[in-house]
Design a protein around this motif. Structure first.
Motif, PDB file in Angstrom:
ATOM      1  N   HIS A  28       0.819  -1.219   0.000  1.00  0.00           N
ATOM      2  CA  HIS A  28       0.000   0.000   0.000  1.00  0.00           C
ATOM      3  C   HIS A  28       0.850   1.266   0.000  1.00  0.00           C
ATOM      4  N   SER A  29       1.924   1.259   0.764  1.00  0.00           N
ATOM      5  CA  SER A  29       2.752   2.472   0.867  1.00  0.00           C
ATOM      6  C   SER A  29       3.370   2.865  -0.477  1.00  0.00           C
ATOM      7  N   LYS A  30       3.454   1.934  -1.413  1.00  0.00           N
ATOM      8  CA  LYS A  30       4.050   2.216  -2.721  1.00  0.00           C
ATOM      9  C   LYS A  30       3.090   2.928  -3.666  1.00  0.00           C
ATOM     10  N   ARG A  36      -2.370   4.415   4.086  1.00  0.00           N
ATOM     11  CA  ARG A  36      -0.923   4.237   3.948  1.00  0.00           C
ATOM     12  C   ARG A  36      -0.430   2.882   4.441  1.00  0.00           C
ATOM     13  N   SER A  37      -1.118   2.313   5.428  1.00  0.00           N
ATOM     14  CA  SER A  37      -0.744   0.963   5.843  1.00  0.00           C
ATOM     15  C   SER A  37      -1.889   0.282   6.580  1.00  0.00           C
ATOM     16  N   GLU A  55      -2.831  12.790   1.333  1.00  0.00           N
ATOM     17  CA  GLU A  55      -1.438  13.101   1.011  1.00  0.00           C
ATOM     18  C   GLU A  55      -1.111  14.511   1.492  1.00  0.00           C
TER      19      GLU A  55
END
Length: 149
Positions: A28-30, A36-37, A55
């Motif tokens: 997910h973080s990518k 985000r996690s 973001e």
């Protein structure tokens, strides 16, 4: 007070492909600018650790309870700020298969609690934009993934 945010996007891939990317929590973080996690054993009844936020903002960490986890169909959790009744959020991801083989991804959240009114403007702007950014990123990730596998 109650409030609901509901967004959707059409993804040119099967629900199975969308689900594979959505539930690949380690990555997910990518690609995910909003959720985000996600950590922990994701199954109905379990508590997980979720870090999310639009973001450019400091993410918030919740420990929601997984309500629904049905492969290629639905993932839903219920989280609370501090304790139930203050600011509760039932976050949901639904995947609907379209006749052309694509998927309608529905991303929403129902909010309840005494702080919802104070947060309404932020929910309608930053949070909704975060949902939409995640939807676009998921579409891009899935469609790129679908063509490389």
């Amino acid at each position: 007070m109650k409030k609901e945010i509901k967004t959707h996007i059409q993804v040119n891939a099967s629900p199975k492909k969308v689900w594979e990317v959505l539930t690949d929590f380690e990555n997910h973080s990518k690609w995910n600018p909003f959720v985000r996690s996600i950590k922990g054993e994701v199954k109905e009844g379990n508590k997980i650790k979720v870090e999310l936020g639009p973001e450019g903002t400091k993410p918030m960490t919740f420990k929601p309870k997984v309500l629904v986890f049905k492969e290629a169909r639905e993932f839903r959790w219920l989280g609370h700020l501090l304790f139930p009744g203050i600011f509760d959020g039932e976050h949901s991801f639904e995947l609907l298969e379209n006749v052309d083989g694509s998927t309608t991804f529905i991303h929403g959240e129902r909010f309840n609690g005494i702080l919802v009114g104070l947060m309404a403007k932020k929910l309608d702007t930053e949070i909704k934009q975060g949902f939409e950014a995640m939807n676009e990123a998921l579409k891009k990730q899935v469609e790129e993934y679908a063509f490389t596998t």
